[in-house]
Design a protein around this motif. Sequence first.
Motif, PDB file in Angstrom:
ATOM      1  N   THR A 214       0.847  -1.190   0.000  1.00 54.77           N
ATOM      2  CA  THR A 214       0.000   0.000   0.000  1.00 54.77           C
ATOM      3  C   THR A 214       0.884   1.241   0.000  1.00 54.77           C
ATOM      4  O   THR A 214       2.075   1.173   0.311  1.00 54.77           O
ATOM      5  N   THR A 216       1.015   5.451   1.215  1.00 56.56           N
ATOM      6  CA  THR A 216       0.471   6.624   1.890  1.00 56.56           C
ATOM      7  C   THR A 216       1.204   7.847   1.361  1.00 56.56           C
ATOM      8  O   THR A 216       2.439   7.869   1.344  1.00 56.56           O
ATOM      9  N   PHE A 223      -1.879  14.721   5.474  1.00 59.59           N
ATOM     10  CA  PHE A 223      -2.247  13.466   4.831  1.00 59.59           C
ATOM     11  C   PHE A 223      -2.997  13.760   3.538  1.00 59.59           C
ATOM     12  O   PHE A 223      -3.900  14.596   3.509  1.00 59.59           O
ATOM     13  N   VAL A 224      -2.622  13.069   2.453  1.00 59.58           N
ATOM     14  CA  VAL A 224      -3.289  13.265   1.163  1.00 59.58           C
ATOM     15  C   VAL A 224      -4.113  12.044   0.778  1.00 59.58           C
ATOM     16  O   VAL A 224      -5.300  12.154   0.482  1.00 59.58           O
ATOM     17  N   SER A 225      -3.487  10.861   0.817  1.00 58.49           N
ATOM     18  CA  SER A 225      -4.205   9.683   0.355  1.00 58.49           C
ATOM     19  C   SER A 225      -3.482   8.416   0.779  1.00 58.49           C
ATOM     20  O   SER A 225      -2.277   8.438   1.066  1.00 58.49           O
ATOM     21  N   GLU A 226      -4.235   7.309   0.826  1.00 59.26           N
ATOM     22  CA  GLU A 226      -3.628   6.000   0.978  1.00 59.26           C
ATOM     23  C   GLU A 226      -4.425   5.013   0.142  1.00 59.26           C
ATOM     24  O   GLU A 226      -5.611   5.234  -0.140  1.00 59.26           O
ATOM     25  N   GLY A 227      -3.748   3.929  -0.288  1.00 62.01           N
ATOM     26  CA  GLY A 227      -4.450   2.937  -1.079  1.00 62.01           C
ATOM     27  C   GLY A 227      -3.525   1.840  -1.528  1.00 62.01           C
ATOM     28  O   GLY A 227      -2.293   1.943  -1.391  1.00 62.01           O
ATOM     29  N   MET A 232      -2.632   2.659  -7.587  1.00 66.21           N
ATOM     30  CA  MET A 232      -1.997   3.982  -7.556  1.00 66.21           C
ATOM     31  C   MET A 232      -0.801   4.007  -8.497  1.00 66.21           C
ATOM     32  O   MET A 232       0.346   3.785  -8.083  1.00 66.21           O
ATOM     33  N   ASP A 236       0.005   9.139 -10.816  1.00 64.92           N
ATOM     34  CA  ASP A 236      -0.967   9.591  -9.820  1.00 64.92           C
ATOM     35  C   ASP A 236      -0.278   9.916  -8.497  1.00 64.92           C
ATOM     36  O   ASP A 236      -0.631  10.900  -7.820  1.00 64.92           O
ATOM     37  N   MET A 240      -0.183  13.585  -6.618  1.00 60.78           N
ATOM     38  CA  MET A 240      -0.599  13.787  -5.228  1.00 60.78           C
ATOM     39  C   MET A 240       0.542  14.365  -4.383  1.00 60.78           C
ATOM     40  O   MET A 240       0.311  15.175  -3.483  1.00 60.78           O
TER      41      MET A 240
END
Length: 512
Positions: A214, A216, A223-227, A232, A236, A240
Amino acid sequence: MSDYLLEMRGITKSFSGVKALDGIDLRVKPGECVGLCGENGAGKSTMMKVLSAVYPFGSWGGQILWERHPLQAHSIRETEAAGIVIIHQELMLIPQLSVAENIFLGREPRTATGLIDFDRMNLDAAKLLADLRMGHINVALPVSHYAGGQQQLIEIAKAMSKKAKLLILDEPTSSLSKSEIEILLRLVRDLKAHGTACVYISHKLEEIQAIADTVTVIRDGRFVSEGPIAQMPIPDIIRMMVGRDMSNLFPREAHPIGDVVFEALGITCLDPENPSRKRVNNVSFALHKGEILGIAGLVGAGRTELVSALFGAYGGQHSGEVRLDGKTLRIRSPKEAVKHGICMVPEDRKLQGIVPGLGVGYNITLSVLDDFTHTGLIDENREFSSIGTAIDRLRIKTASPLLAISNLSGGNQQKAVISKMLEPKPRVLILDEPTRGVDVGAKYEIYKLMFALVKEGMSIIMVSSELPEVMGISDRVLVIGEGELRGDFINDDTLTQERILTAAITPARQAA
């Protein structure tokens, strides 16, 4: 019940009223590798220092849950006892001590009489390295016997000897070769398979893609995003990280190239420890006004030795001739090189580029202090005006010009070193690995600066281990192999990475 090994919730951290972290979250499961991405100064290292208690409980806000329980550690010893171990970007080994002594430093096994049990320590170290598929390393030899890549692996062994449940790797491959990177990534995969979790911090997004489960992303302390990494793609992640689209990482710009302004003739450098060996052997080349000349080659090819000799910074015996505007220069020190209009940003900024305890601004003006001095006194108003301009030009992120430069992220330290070498307004600027350990956003800014400088008539020599960078930025490429000049290519549509690599590994006699 949470299945996370670690949860960091709403973490905040301020320095002198400036927020470095503003409500950041991070979650890691057992056996999972989380890639932590962000620009230089985004807060990645600060976040890990909070987690590892470099910044103790009470000096930050938010909550850390470790194995579902609050973690309120006041020292690194406490977090290591819990199973959280960090490997910093700068190696923390003692070169003179053996591999085994470094692995168990401060935790040495003892005999019944209280003395260090060296036999047991060596056996335990050898078993640990064998379990990590590193049995080729002799634990009785001094760490200095091994190159940087092997030392990085020894750091991991040291961390695992502390029974790490979570391993934090901060830019672990910044000074490794391609083969060493593959070994390290394989080792991380093995650790994951045995249940060890990892937080992997790197500006090399292809490594994140290869090793992380994953991702982050943080930006400007938030914090912007995690996935999942599968969802990702690298473009992308970059978008970010920097908050804007960067479809072209190499902003190549047209610029005029003039006549030859600089020449290196017959440069030869002898190995300081073995003068019978030539690290650079009779290399000659010319540099034109407004040209970006890339120097490529494998690790150990002699690129750094070559440019260090040009700058008067090579530590061993060397010979050859350097000319500027057709006039032969006598350069015996970096100070003389700067005086003649030749400046260099060194490969190792920590060792050669900065004075760690000195303020950011004072580091920048070190190369031109005489310009601000009158009757033995420094005109601070003029100096700080120049510092402000330099900080603004390269967008160096610092809470204050007086903040010790060691407190800055690696990328912002690099910008400060570049600023220092631009202060004398050089005719020729040598950049040795200018973007090592620098995030994609800062890389882009450095590339844009390089093109702005050559448009103004400056000439640039750039050493880089990254072939895409060499080809994306250079007007012409020199290839060095085993100390010899093996290629001098115009960077046009016919030049490929394959041609450069072939030249790098083919002895000049065979190439001819």
